[in-house]
Write a protein that holds these residues in place. Structure first.
Motif, PDB file in Angstrom:
ATOM      1  N   MET A   1      -3.161  -4.519   8.222  1.00  0.00           N
ATOM      2  CA  MET A   1      -4.015  -3.561   7.529  1.00  0.00           C
ATOM      3  C   MET A   1      -4.564  -2.514   8.490  1.00  0.00           C
ATOM      4  SD  MET A   1      -6.144  -5.831   4.743  1.00  0.00           S
ATOM      5  CE  MET A   1      -7.050  -4.383   4.225  1.00  0.00           C
TER       6      MET A   1
ATOM      7  N   ALA B   1      -2.453 -10.653   8.687  1.00  0.00           N
ATOM      8  CA  ALA B   1      -2.794  -9.770   7.569  1.00  0.00           C
ATOM      9  C   ALA B   1      -3.725  -8.652   8.018  1.00  0.00           C
ATOM     10  CB  ALA B   1      -3.438 -10.571   6.444  1.00  0.00           C
TER      11      ALA B   1
ATOM     12  N   ILE C   1       3.985  -2.882   2.162  1.00  0.00           N
ATOM     13  CA  ILE C   1       3.333  -2.736   0.862  1.00  0.00           C
ATOM     14  C   ILE C   1       4.303  -2.964  -0.295  1.00  0.00           C
ATOM     15  CG2 ILE C   1       2.092  -1.149  -0.656  1.00  0.00           C
ATOM     16  CD1 ILE C   1       0.466  -2.058   1.738  1.00  0.00           C
TER      17      ILE C   1
ATOM     18  N   LEU D   1      -2.537 -10.523  -0.780  1.00  0.00           N
ATOM     19  CA  LEU D   1      -2.994 -11.179   0.449  1.00  0.00           C
ATOM     20  C   LEU D   1      -4.259 -11.983   0.190  1.00  0.00           C
ATOM     21  CD1 LEU D   1      -2.467  -8.282   3.017  1.00  0.00           C
ATOM     22  CD2 LEU D   1      -1.025 -10.299   2.699  1.00  0.00           C
ATOM     23  N   ARG D   2      -5.177 -11.412  -0.565  1.00  0.00           N
ATOM     24  CA  ARG D   2      -6.433 -12.106  -0.871  1.00  0.00           C
ATOM     25  C   ARG D   2      -6.170 -13.389  -1.642  1.00  0.00           C
ATOM     26  NH1 ARG D   2     -11.824 -11.012  -2.344  1.00  0.00           N
ATOM     27  NH2 ARG D   2     -12.689 -12.993  -3.063  1.00  0.00           N
TER      28      ARG D   2
ATOM     29  N   LEU E   1       1.526  -2.928   7.011  1.00  0.00           N
ATOM     30  CA  LEU E   1       1.861  -3.942   6.008  1.00  0.00           C
ATOM     31  C   LEU E   1       3.051  -3.490   5.165  1.00  0.00           C
ATOM     32  CD1 LEU E   1      -1.645  -5.022   4.641  1.00  0.00           C
ATOM     33  CD2 LEU E   1      -0.062  -6.431   5.979  1.00  0.00           C
TER      34      LEU E   1
ATOM     35  N   ARG F   1      -1.882  -0.238   9.575  1.00  0.00           N
ATOM     36  CA  ARG F   1      -1.189   0.347   8.421  1.00  0.00           C
ATOM     37  C   ARG F   1       0.305   0.053   8.449  1.00  0.00           C
ATOM     38  NH1 ARG F   1      -4.209   5.888   6.571  1.00  0.00           N
ATOM     39  NH2 ARG F   1      -6.327   5.139   6.870  1.00  0.00           N
TER      40      ARG F   1
ATOM     41  N   ARG G   1      -3.126  -5.734  -1.197  1.00  0.00           N
ATOM     42  CA  ARG G   1      -4.326  -6.414  -0.691  1.00  0.00           C
ATOM     43  C   ARG G   1      -4.720  -7.576  -1.597  1.00  0.00           C
ATOM     44  NH1 ARG G   1      -6.117  -1.073   0.118  1.00  0.00           N
ATOM     45  NH2 ARG G   1      -7.572  -1.268  -1.642  1.00  0.00           N
ATOM     46  N   LYS G   2      -4.561  -7.393  -2.904  1.00  0.00           N
ATOM     47  CA  LYS G   2      -4.889  -8.483  -3.837  1.00  0.00           C
ATOM     48  C   LYS G   2      -3.953  -9.670  -3.648  1.00  0.00           C
ATOM     49  CE  LYS G   2      -7.616  -8.531  -6.661  1.00  0.00           C
ATOM     50  NZ  LYS G   2      -9.015  -9.003  -6.639  1.00  0.00           N
TER      51      LYS G   2
ATOM     52  N   PHE H   1      -1.321  -0.040  -2.521  1.00  0.00           N
ATOM     53  CA  PHE H   1      -2.215  -0.540  -1.484  1.00  0.00           C
ATOM     54  C   PHE H   1      -3.169  -1.591  -2.054  1.00  0.00           C
ATOM     55  CE2 PHE H   1      -1.590   3.743   0.726  1.00  0.00           C
ATOM     56  CZ  PHE H   1      -0.643   3.212   1.590  1.00  0.00           C
ATOM     57  N   PHE H   2      -3.714  -1.319  -3.225  1.00  0.00           N
ATOM     58  CA  PHE H   2      -4.635  -2.262  -3.856  1.00  0.00           C
ATOM     59  C   PHE H   2      -3.931  -3.560  -4.223  1.00  0.00           C
ATOM     60  CE2 PHE H   2      -6.470  -4.175  -7.661  1.00  0.00           C
ATOM     61  CZ  PHE H   2      -7.803  -4.320  -7.300  1.00  0.00           C
TER      62      PHE H   2
END
Length: 334
Positions: free
Chosen positions: A205, A201, A212, A165-166, A210, A208, A162-163, A158-159
């Protein structure tokens, strides 16, 4: 009445495995069902007791047994992260009828399942992350696992998703560096113009939904291709995982040699060796201990069974009993 049986429970956020064995390591019965985690229910520990008690009693009665036949129990439970949670879960276990038992975060199951010695450090890098350590004297310590960056939980699928996507968003709108992540991530999310990127995005999220695993695979592939942004993300994750591992190790009374068990889908199923190698390098630089890195190849529920057998026997079981228990669990959990 002789207490000739043990129960091992692996309770995750989505599923629970209840195993019944005799004290010689012979499989008796197994129930695979939904979560028992207090964090998944509005009435928290009330439902945890109701659900666990129901399944354990069912496991016993269909084998003509009762709690009087149980020598020991071991429970690795998601949501057992801080002392107050563990205290309330212990009350649940004792209310069910256990007197000789071990209860802790499910990360500790990896130690029992992965190390023949029964002690070491387990680094879980799956959908989330947590580190658990058991020393030769039996002391235990959990580092992280509270679901935020508060305790360095900068790993897990999950982390990392997200990174990724960021990194794309930064590249599009925040003067971030160009990255090879951009095209495959936008294609994966079916975003045909950058103005829609955040909408897609954020919607993924919140719902839930995405992808992953695919986002993490894109991140690994970009890092393998030498993309500086992807490499920086993986380097930070490797470093944070190493801090948790070595911090756990140094706060427990280990000797010179330490088994480090690596569990969770990102560790076990990673398509790139880069994160693992970087993590190993950081760990090696941070400690003088001699570390043996072991990828966990057996179900974590094995750890619950072995831990319960240890409690029943008053120490680690012999290799034959250990092997028999592992084989039995593997046959029932694919």
């Amino acid at each position: 009445m002789s207490r000739n049986y043990i129960i091992g429970v692996d309770g995750g956020n989505s599923k629970t495995d209840y195993f019944l064995f005799d004290t010689q390591g012979n499989f008796i019965d197994h129930i695979h069902t939904s979560t028992c985690s207090h964090e998944q229910f509005k009435d928290a520990y009330v439902s945890t007791f109701r659900i666990m008690n129901e399944h354990i009693q069912h496991l016993l009665t269909r084998n003509q047994l009762s709690m009087a036949d149980i020598a020991a129990g071991a429970f690795g439970l998601a949501g057992a992260d801080i002392p107050s949670q563990k205290e309330q879960l212990c009350e649940v276990i004792e209310r069910i009828g256990f007197t000789n038992y071990a209860l802790d975060n499910d990360s500790f199951l990896g130690v029992k399942a992965g190390s023949a010695q029964g002690y070491g450090i387990c680094s879980i890098n799956g959908s989330g992350t947590v580190t658990g350590g058991i020393s030769p004297s039996g002391k235990r310590l959990q580092v992280g696992g509270v679901g935020s960056e508060l305790s360095g939980d900068e790993a897990g699928g999950f982390f990392l998703a997200r990174k990724a996507l960021r990194a794309v968003y930064d590249s599009l709108y925040r003067m971030g560096p160009e990255t090879e992540l951009k095209s495959p991530v936008m294609e994966l999310l079916q975003v045909d113009r950058k103005e829609l990127f955040m909408e897609f995005a954020l919607d993924g999220m919140l719902k839930r939904s995405l992808p992953i695993t695919k986002l993490v695979q894109i991140l690994f592939a970009s890092a393998d291709q030498g993309d500086a942004v992807a490499l920086a993300i993986l380097d930070n994750t490797a470093k944070q995982l190493a801090y948790s591992t070595v911090g756990c190790m140094h706060n427990l009374d280990f000797g010179q040699n330490v088994d480090i068990i690596l569990a969770g889908s990102v560790w076990v199923k990673a398509e790139s060796p880069l994160l693992l190698q970087t993590y190993k390098d950081y760990v090696t630089r941070m400690t003088d201990h001699t570390c043996q890195f072991i990828i966990l190849q057996v179900p974590p529920a094995t750890g619950a069974v072995l831990w319960a057998l240890e409690l029943a026997h008053g120490g680690p079981v012999d290799a034959a009993t250990r092997g028999k228990a592992i084989e039995a669990v593997e046959l029932r959990i694919s």
